[in-house]
Structures are given as C-alpha cells and as structure tokens.
Design a protein around this motif. Structure first.
Motif, PDB file in Angstrom:
ATOM      1  N   LEU B 407       0.830  -1.197   0.000  1.00 47.66           N
ATOM      2  CA  LEU B 407       0.000   0.000   0.000  1.00 47.66           C
ATOM      3  C   LEU B 407       0.876   1.263   0.000  1.00 47.66           C
ATOM      4  CD1 LEU B 407      -3.087   0.155   0.047  1.00 47.66           C
ATOM      5  CD2 LEU B 407      -2.975   0.513   2.513  1.00 47.66           C
ATOM      6  N   ALA B 408       1.918   1.206   0.809  1.00 49.05           N
ATOM      7  CA  ALA B 408       2.797   2.364   0.918  1.00 49.05           C
ATOM      8  C   ALA B 408       3.534   2.657  -0.383  1.00 49.05           C
ATOM      9  CB  ALA B 408       3.807   2.146   2.057  1.00 49.05           C
ATOM     10  N   LEU B 409       3.681   1.636  -1.198  1.00 48.06           N
ATOM     11  CA  LEU B 409       4.359   1.807  -2.481  1.00 48.06           C
ATOM     12  C   LEU B 409       3.402   2.287  -3.582  1.00 48.06           C
ATOM     13  CD1 LEU B 409       6.728  -1.293  -2.400  1.00 48.06           C
ATOM     14  CD2 LEU B 409       7.408   1.106  -2.324  1.00 48.06           C
ATOM     15  N   HIS B 410       2.095   2.365  -3.290  1.00 41.25           N
ATOM     16  CA  HIS B 410       1.103   2.819  -4.263  1.00 41.25           C
ATOM     17  C   HIS B 410       0.337   3.998  -3.679  1.00 41.25           C
ATOM     18  CE1 HIS B 410       2.110  -1.305  -5.373  1.00 41.25           C
ATOM     19  NE2 HIS B 410       1.788  -0.960  -6.615  1.00 41.25           N
ATOM     20  N   PRO B 411       0.876   5.229  -3.811  1.00 44.65           N
ATOM     21  CA  PRO B 411       0.349   6.401  -3.092  1.00 44.65           C
ATOM     22  C   PRO B 411      -1.115   6.709  -3.428  1.00 44.65           C
ATOM     23  CG  PRO B 411       2.443   6.887  -4.159  1.00 44.65           C
ATOM     24  CD  PRO B 411       2.064   5.532  -4.597  1.00 44.65           C
ATOM     25  N   LYS B 412      -1.515   6.522  -4.659  1.00 47.43           N
ATOM     26  CA  LYS B 412      -2.907   6.869  -4.995  1.00 47.43           C
ATOM     27  C   LYS B 412      -3.894   5.947  -4.293  1.00 47.43           C
ATOM     28  CE  LYS B 412      -2.287   9.540  -9.112  1.00 47.43           C
ATOM     29  NZ  LYS B 412      -1.816   9.373 -10.503  1.00 47.43           N
ATOM     30  N   ILE B 413      -3.598   4.665  -4.351  1.00 44.26           N
ATOM     31  CA  ILE B 413      -4.484   3.697  -3.682  1.00 44.26           C
ATOM     32  C   ILE B 413      -4.446   3.932  -2.165  1.00 44.26           C
ATOM     33  CG2 ILE B 413      -5.018   1.238  -3.365  1.00 44.26           C
ATOM     34  CD1 ILE B 413      -3.526   0.731  -6.013  1.00 44.26           C
ATOM     35  N   TYR B 414      -3.241   4.267  -1.642  1.00 36.73           N
ATOM     36  CA  TYR B 414      -3.076   4.553  -0.217  1.00 36.73           C
ATOM     37  C   TYR B 414      -3.982   5.710   0.183  1.00 36.73           C
ATOM     38  CZ  TYR B 414      -0.737   5.616   4.228  1.00 36.73           C
ATOM     39  OH  TYR B 414      -0.477   5.851   5.547  1.00 36.73           O
ATOM     40  N   SER B 415      -3.926   6.799  -0.607  1.00 38.33           N
ATOM     41  CA  SER B 415      -4.708   7.996  -0.315  1.00 38.33           C
ATOM     42  C   SER B 415      -6.209   7.686  -0.332  1.00 38.33           C
ATOM     43  CB  SER B 415      -4.359   9.056  -1.354  1.00 38.33           C
ATOM     44  OG  SER B 415      -5.288  10.107  -1.292  1.00 38.33           O
ATOM     45  N   PHE B 416      -6.630   6.949  -1.359  1.00 37.27           N
ATOM     46  CA  PHE B 416      -8.047   6.629  -1.495  1.00 37.27           C
ATOM     47  C   PHE B 416      -8.538   5.759  -0.333  1.00 37.27           C
ATOM     48  CE2 PHE B 416     -11.382   3.785  -3.268  1.00 37.27           C
ATOM     49  CZ  PHE B 416     -12.338   4.747  -3.499  1.00 37.27           C
ATOM     50  N   SER B 417      -7.782   4.707  -0.031  1.00 36.98           N
ATOM     51  CA  SER B 417      -8.260   3.771   0.999  1.00 36.98           C
ATOM     52  C   SER B 417      -8.229   4.395   2.393  1.00 36.98           C
ATOM     53  CB  SER B 417      -7.465   2.465   0.966  1.00 36.98           C
ATOM     54  OG  SER B 417      -6.092   2.746   1.057  1.00 36.98           O
ATOM     55  N   THR B 418      -7.243   5.261   2.680  1.00 39.38           N
ATOM     56  CA  THR B 418      -7.235   5.877   4.016  1.00 39.38           C
ATOM     57  C   THR B 418      -8.377   6.889   4.150  1.00 39.38           C
ATOM     58  OG1 THR B 418      -5.548   7.418   3.205  1.00 39.38           O
ATOM     59  CG2 THR B 418      -4.781   5.589   4.577  1.00 39.38           C
ATOM     60  N   LYS B 419      -8.732   7.587   3.026  1.00 44.84           N
ATOM     61  CA  LYS B 419      -9.882   8.514   3.071  1.00 44.84           C
ATOM     62  C   LYS B 419     -11.142   7.764   3.478  1.00 44.84           C
ATOM     63  CE  LYS B 419      -8.654  12.116  -0.225  1.00 44.84           C
ATOM     64  NZ  LYS B 419      -8.822  12.595  -1.592  1.00 44.84           N
ATOM     65  N   ILE B 420     -11.354   6.596   2.870  1.00 50.50           N
ATOM     66  CA  ILE B 420     -12.530   5.794   3.218  1.00 50.50           C
ATOM     67  C   ILE B 420     -12.423   5.304   4.655  1.00 50.50           C
ATOM     68  CG2 ILE B 420     -13.776   3.649   2.702  1.00 50.50           C
ATOM     69  CD1 ILE B 420     -13.101   4.077  -0.198  1.00 50.50           C
ATOM     70  N   GLY B 421     -11.211   4.842   4.988  1.00 51.88           N
ATOM     71  CA  GLY B 421     -10.971   4.263   6.328  1.00 51.88           C
ATOM     72  C   GLY B 421     -11.309   5.234   7.448  1.00 51.88           C
ATOM     73  N   VAL B 422     -10.768   6.469   7.397  1.00 54.33           N
ATOM     74  CA  VAL B 422     -10.983   7.398   8.516  1.00 54.33           C
ATOM     75  C   VAL B 422     -12.451   7.832   8.602  1.00 54.33           C
ATOM     76  CG1 VAL B 422      -8.612   8.243   8.620  1.00 54.33           C
ATOM     77  CG2 VAL B 422     -10.272   9.436   7.180  1.00 54.33           C
ATOM     78  N   ARG B 423     -13.135   7.864   7.450  1.00 51.41           N
ATOM     79  CA  ARG B 423     -14.558   8.248   7.494  1.00 51.41           C
ATOM     80  C   ARG B 423     -15.398   7.143   8.127  1.00 51.41           C
ATOM     81  NH1 ARG B 423     -12.134  11.268   3.837  1.00 51.41           N
ATOM     82  NH2 ARG B 423     -12.877  13.407   3.545  1.00 51.41           N
ATOM     83  N   LEU B 424     -15.076   5.918   7.744  1.00 50.17           N
ATOM     84  CA  LEU B 424     -15.782   4.771   8.352  1.00 50.17           C
ATOM     85  C   LEU B 424     -15.567   4.741   9.868  1.00 50.17           C
ATOM     86  CD1 LEU B 424     -15.217   1.624   6.073  1.00 50.17           C
ATOM     87  CD2 LEU B 424     -17.409   2.507   6.941  1.00 50.17           C
ATOM     88  N   MET B 425     -14.308   4.969  10.266  1.00 52.65           N
ATOM     89  CA  MET B 425     -13.989   4.904  11.699  1.00 52.65           C
ATOM     90  C   MET B 425     -14.656   6.034  12.471  1.00 52.65           C
ATOM     91  SD  MET B 425     -10.065   3.637  11.464  1.00 52.65           S
ATOM     92  CE  MET B 425      -9.606   3.292  13.146  1.00 52.65           C
ATOM     93  N   LYS B 426     -14.781   7.213  11.849  1.00 54.31           N
ATOM     94  CA  LYS B 426     -15.472   8.319  12.504  1.00 54.31           C
ATOM     95  C   LYS B 426     -16.931   7.933  12.794  1.00 54.31           C
ATOM     96  CE  LYS B 426     -16.826  13.091  12.363  1.00 54.31           C
ATOM     97  NZ  LYS B 426     -17.300  14.197  11.542  1.00 54.31           N
ATOM     98  N   MET B 427     -17.559   7.295  11.766  1.00 56.24           N
ATOM     99  CA  MET B 427     -18.954   6.866  11.939  1.00 56.24           C
ATOM    100  C   MET B 427     -19.075   5.863  13.078  1.00 56.24           C
ATOM    101  SD  MET B 427     -20.163   6.507   8.006  1.00 56.24           S
ATOM    102  CE  MET B 427     -21.353   5.207   8.362  1.00 56.24           C
ATOM    103  N   MET B 428     -18.109   4.899  13.099  1.00 59.64           N
ATOM    104  CA  MET B 428     -18.145   3.870  14.149  1.00 59.64           C
ATOM    105  C   MET B 428     -17.987   4.475  15.541  1.00 59.64           C
ATOM    106  SD  MET B 428     -15.761   1.008  12.366  1.00 59.64           S
ATOM    107  CE  MET B 428     -15.455   0.152  13.881  1.00 59.64           C
ATOM    108  N   GLY B 429     -17.246   5.584  15.631  1.00 58.82           N
ATOM    109  CA  GLY B 429     -16.982   6.209  16.921  1.00 58.82           C
ATOM    110  C   GLY B 429     -18.217   6.856  17.539  1.00 58.82           C
TER     111      GLY B 429
END
Lengths: 220, 468
Positions: B407-429
């Motif tokens: 993931l760290a070697l693919h910055p675009k995919i990294y950026s996209f997946s972390t954007k989704i990740g932090v939003r999902l986690m905010k909802m869970m919180g």
C-alpha cells in the motif's frame, strides 16, 4: 575435556571471532598487566570542604547516629548515655584493642571477646571511613572479628578522625599501603541494616544491627 | 527454573486484570524510580560515570579468558576452590558434592538469581540438604512456594496482608499486621538458622581479578551472616561477573545501588577473599566459588555481547511501561523486564520465548537508565530481526506487514483507501468518538477504547491548512 576447559575454549573462540573484527591481539596482554599495575580510577564526585563535616552529614543521611568527643576516655560515658536514653540493654562486647577503655566505670558490661547472638551491644573500631558516603570500613582479623559489628542489635563504632578519607578509592589505597593483600573480609558498613522487601517500606534492623552509633574520638 | 516464557501473552493478560498486583507495582515506581532520580544528582557527572562503568565491563568482557584466569589464580592462592559449571545441573551437582564432602545437612542462603537459574533449592532438598532462604523477600517466597517477580525486590507482588497470613500459618504465632513487627518476627525465626547452618550459599555481584575476591552487596546483613558464620561458604556467580581491579568495581558500585534502589550506597558491601586464617575467630574454613556459563559464552563475541555488561540493578524493569503493568511473573523465567526479554531468549533459545523481544514499546526508557549503557532497545530490535530472518513471525503478522508495504508503495491507492478508512472509523466512533471493538484487531480494544479519527486524513488537513 572437563567443564573448565570447555568453557574457557568457548570464551577463546568467541574472543577470536570478535578480535578478528576489531583487530585486537598482543597489545591486550600488555594492557592487562598495565591495568593491574596502575589500577586507574574512574570519575569520582569531589568531596568539597572538610572531610569530617562531610562524613558526619552523610552518616545522618544513612540513619546512623554520630557523637563527637576530644577525650577518648569519655567514650564509654557517651555510649552509656546513648543506651540509657533509648532504654537499651548495656551489656555487650568489644574488639580486644578497645578493652582498656573505662567501660565498667561508665556502668556498662562490655567484654573483650567475639560476639555471640545474645550480646546487645557490639563495639568496634574502623580501619577507615569514607566521607563521600558516610561509610565505615572494617577489616577482619584476630583483633577485629567482623561478627561484632553484625550480631548485636546496637553497633558502636569508634573512629579516629584522621582516618576519614574522601572516597572508596582512597580506602583501597590505604589497604594497599598497610597490607600486602586484603584480609578474609573487608566490610563497608553504611548505617543500620534495613529491608524494604515488604511493600517497599524501609524498615531498620533486618538481620544486622537496628542502629549504628559512630563516635568520633581522636586516639591522643 | 523451568522456562515458561512461551505463555507470556496469556500470563500478561491475567496480570493486567489483577488489581492487587497493580497496586503493588505502583509502589515500585514511586520508591525505586523516584529514589533513583533523587540520588543520581549526587554524582556531578553521572553520564561520564556511566560511560566509565560501561568501559570497565567491556574491558572485562573483551578479555574474559585472561581476567577469569587471573581471578582463578589469585582466589586459589588465597585458599578458595574454583568450580566451573556449564549449566544449572552442573551447579546443582557441584553444590551437592561440596555438601557431601563437608558433611553439610543445613544451608542458609542469601539471595542469588544465578541459583534461581539452576533451581538449586529443589536439587539440594533432593540431595538431603535443608536449605533456608534468608533474604526477607526470598524467605517469604520460599514459604509461599513462589518464584521472585523482580531481581532486586523479589516479593514486590505481595502485600503485607498476604505476608501476615503466611507468617501466622508457618510460624504458628499470632498474626502480626505492622511491617516492622513482621520484619522482627522473620529476624527472630532466621537468626538460629544462620547460627546453626553448616553451609552458607551466596551469589556474587562481582569477582575481582586483581585480588581473587568475591564482592557481595546486601542491605539486610544476611549476606554478611551467611558468609561469616557457617564453616563452609559457596558463592555462585556467572562467568561474566569478573572485573579487573578494586578501582573498577568502585566505579560500578557508585551506580549499582543508585540505579537499583535509589540508595547512594548499599548498607553492606563485603569483599570476600579466601578462607578463615588460623587467627580468625569467624569466617568459613572452606570457600568454594562456582562459575556458571549456562549459555553466556555463546553471547560473547556476538552482536549481543553488550548484554553481558549487565550488573543486575533492575532499573530497566523499574522504568519499563510493560513491566510496570504486568510485573515479573508473566515473563516466565528468572529475569523479567527489558533485560529479561533479551537474556531469556539468549540463554534459553529464541524459539522458547517468541513473545519476549516484542514485549516492549521500544520507548527507550530502559536504555536511557541502564548504568552500564546497554543499548537495550537496539538489542530487542536485533532479536526481532532474527525472528523475521528465521521465519518465526505469525502468518497474520507477515501478511499485514506485506500488505502495508504494498500500500505504501502505491500512493494513490493509499490515499483513497485511508480517506474511506478514517470516514468509516469516525462513523463507528459515534457521539463519544470512541470505538469499542476494532474490526480485524479485537485484541487491541479488549481493555480500552480506540479513539476515533476526526474523519479526515492528515493529507487532507494539510491541504486545507495550506489554502487557508
């Protein structure tokens, strides 16, 4: 091959491994002899000012009690007063070279013999004392049995003030100067025995003395 | 002692939930950590003294054979008998033979962690020698049939109520509650033990090559008693504990008690050389010194050699956030905390202690307080690398690390997946902004909540900051 040879063989192999990396070899043997001959000192915290004053302050920090007199003959009186104030038994033993002090006149029953577990007070001298830490140094010998400072509940140490040195290094130097080799046991005593094994609470009188009284008294 | 470090995770979980243990461990922090901080300032140049102490230990280790031979020669000349032991069984056999040789039936023992490595007490009991521990902490543990949980304060895990119960049970006396009373009772029970023992057994904090002496450090005075009263004295120590001269050991003694218990100096320091002379009133007629290897020689000359500098002060465990929370027993062998997490795998095999090198947050406190400058965090990392090289990591861990690397070697995919990740986690919180159970890592949230992220990634926030 016995265990000694096996272990030393493993150490030798390991050292060859690391020496091959560091390039160390014959010089080491030389530096070993030099190091033993010169026994260099490490960094020492300086003891500032008067040794006696430093020593007394450090003694108090270790929970030792300190009394001073210019008259050695007065030592038994000081001991008697100390024991009476604390309501302690006045029977005990002393090192042979202290037997000439007027113990009986001060109302004390101090015998010149090695201690047994029944004696309440043990009176010793000290080979020297260390100002840096407030420590007494005693050397074992015919006239200086180590159990006198260990078995009784009260240890009284009579100290000649000129025998206070700054550091443990200075104390070793005195041993080297006055003896060829250390006696069977050299004891450094820093206050009463203590333990903090139960709930980290410091408690005096674990297996050795409950209290240490240092009396600073010149020989002449 | 049986190495049980394979069960580290299970034991650590149990210890975390033990309220009594947690209370006991908090005392360690205030006494030892606070005490150390107060007394190191007495040495003007504490850091320089640490450097000198490390140099003393390195000098000894780099020429270990020479210094050991010098020690052996000097000690033998003064009448001591030197024994070499490859492992714990050797030690047990040698002590039993010494006991048989001198007709020993009872032994009084002062604290020795090396003897814990060997399981000496059980072996001696089997050989028909009655052994009594005389260090107050070790005596309590002997009554309770427990192992030490700290190398300096062995019974730190017990409170005075438990000790009061033990004493009342074993001494058949009215139950005492004051700590001073408990100490006096132990003193009175143990005094006859010292007086009647045929043999004294001690460890050895240091061996001095110059004089052939063994040096021991105690506060209670039991170390002095077991080396003064019985007619036979056996000192057991590790081969690495030799130092060249009296000046060298003095440098170490400025640091050992300060680092261990926060004392400027330990109550009793005894330099023991040879046997009782014909003129002496007390002291042992026979002095045996046992030098134990038990895997130490294989650390020598390796990238882990600095571990052998260790002078067993315990400062690393006192300052370790892991030790502070789980205590010593969870580590499963004699040596707990950071030094144990290195020494146990080195002496007992990495395979037998897979969790120990990972039982550290690598916060660096242990390395910062070590009086002989052992780079403990680096050594822990070395062991972790060895685990990776030997394929000892779990499949899950390897998979996760590899995924993250991809993931760290693919910055675009990294950026996209972390954007989704932090939003999902905010909802869970939810409103409390805390996640009670983390998907994929439920273990993390077993004892605590996971704080939910704000809903935006660092890169998003950074971009906003740049434009505002």
């Amino acid at each position: 091959m016995n265990a000694r040879e096996k272990i030393l063989g493993k150490i030798r192999d390991a050292q060859l491994r690391s020496n091959a990396n560091n390039g160390a070899s014959v010089e080491n043997t030389l530096s070993i002899a030099q190091h033993l001959a010169q026994h260099p000192r490490g960094p020492q915290p300086p003891v500032i000012g008067d040794l006696l004053k430093n020593f007394k302050e450090r003694c108090l920090k270790l929970s030792s009690d300190v009394l001073e007199t210019t008259n050695r003959g007065d030592v038994p009186n000081l001991v008697a007063r100390y024991l009476n104030e604390k309501n302690l038994p006045t029977q005990g033993v002393c090192w042979p070279l202290l037997s000439a002090l007027p113990w009986r006149e001060a109302g004390l029953d101090i015998q010149s013999r090695p201690s047994n577990s029944q004696d309440a007070v043990g009176v010793t001298g000290a080979f020297c004392a260390i100002a840096e830490t407030g420590t007494l140094m005693t050397l074992s010998g015919k006239e200086t049995p180590p159990s006198t400072s260990l078995l009784p509940e009260t240890h009284v140490a009579i100290l000649e003030p000129s025998r206070i040195v700054a550091s443990m290094e200075d104390a070793w130097e005195l041993v080297r100067k006055e003896f060829k080799q250390p006696p069977r046991v050299v004891n450094f005593i820093s206050g009463p025995s203590r333990t903090a094994d139960i709930e980290m609470t410091v408690t005096m009188g674990a297996h050795g003395p409950y209290r240490v009284l240092v009396i600073i008294a010149p020989l002449t | 002692m049986q190495n049980n470090s394979i069960n580290f995770k299970k034991q650590a979980t149990i210890k975390l939930a033990d309220v009594r243990l947690q209370n006991a461990l908090s005392r360690l922090q205030s006494r030892f950590v606070g005490g150390r901080a107060a007394v190191i300032s007495e040495i003007n140049d504490f850091q320089e003294t640490r450097t000198a102490a490390a140099a003393v230990r390195d000098m000894a280790l780099n020429d270990l054979e020479h210094w050991l031979l010098q020690f052996e020669q000097q000690a033998t000349a003064r009448g001591a008998v030197i024994h070499w032991a490859e492992n714990g069984d050797d030690v047990n056999r040698i002590v039993a033979e010494i006991a048989a040789l001198h007709g020993v039936r009872t032994a009084a023992k002062s604290k020795s962690m090396v003897s814990e490595e060997c399981g000496l007490n059980d072996a001696l009991e089997k050989a028909g020698v009655k052994v009594m521990e005389t260090d107050l902490g070790e005596y309590i543990l002997q009554l309770a049939h427990e192992a030490p949980s700290h190398i300096v304060a062995p019974v730190v895990h017990k409170n005075k109520e438990e000790i009061a119960d033990l004493f009342a049970d074993h001494h058949h006396t009215p139950r005492k509650t004051g700590i001073a009373e408990l100490c006096r009772e132990a003193r009175e029970v143990l005094r006859p033990v010292f007086l009647n023992a045929d043999m004294g057994i001690s460890g050895g904090n240091f061996m001095i090559a110059e004089t052939g002496s063994v040096l021991i450090v105690t506060n209670e005075g039991n170390g002095r008693l077991v080396t003064t009263l019985p007619r036979v004295h056996v000192a057991i120590t590790g081969i690495e504990k030799v130092v060249p001269t009296l000046e060298d050991v003095t440098t170490l003694l400025r640091l050992l008690p300060r680092s261990a218990t926060g004392q400027s100096i330990t109550n009793y320091i005894s330099l023991l050389t040879g046997t009782k002379s014909s003129e002496d009133h007390d002291g042992p007629e026979h002095f045996h010194i046992i030098l134990l290897d038990n895997g130490r020689s294989s650390i020598l000359g390796s990238d882990m050699q600095k571990m052998l500098r260790c002078i067993r002060c315990g400062a690393c465990m006192n300052h370790c956030p892991v030790y502070q929370n789980i205590g010593g027993h969870a580590y499963g062998w004699v040596y707990p905390g950071p030094m144990g997490s290195i020494l146990t795998p080195l002496l007992g095999g990495l395979e037998a202690s897979p969790d120990l090198p990972n039982a550290s947050t690598l916060c660096g406190a242990c390395g910062a307080v070590c009086p002989v400058r052992i780079p403990l965090p680096d050594l822990l990392r070395n062991l972790r690398e060895k685990q990776m090289e030997r394929g000892m990591k779990t499949r899950q861990e390897t998979f996760l690390l590899k995924s993250w690397a991809w993931l760290a070697l693919h910055p675009k995919i990294y950026s996209f997946s972390t954007k989704i990740g932090v939003r999902l986690m905010k909802m869970m919180g939810g409103n409390k902004k805390l996640i009670h159970s983390l998907p994929g890592a439920p273990g993390w949230t077993n004892g605590r909540d996971f704080p939910a992220p704000s809903g935006q990634t660092f890169r998003e926030l950074y971009q906003q900051g740049k434009h505002s």
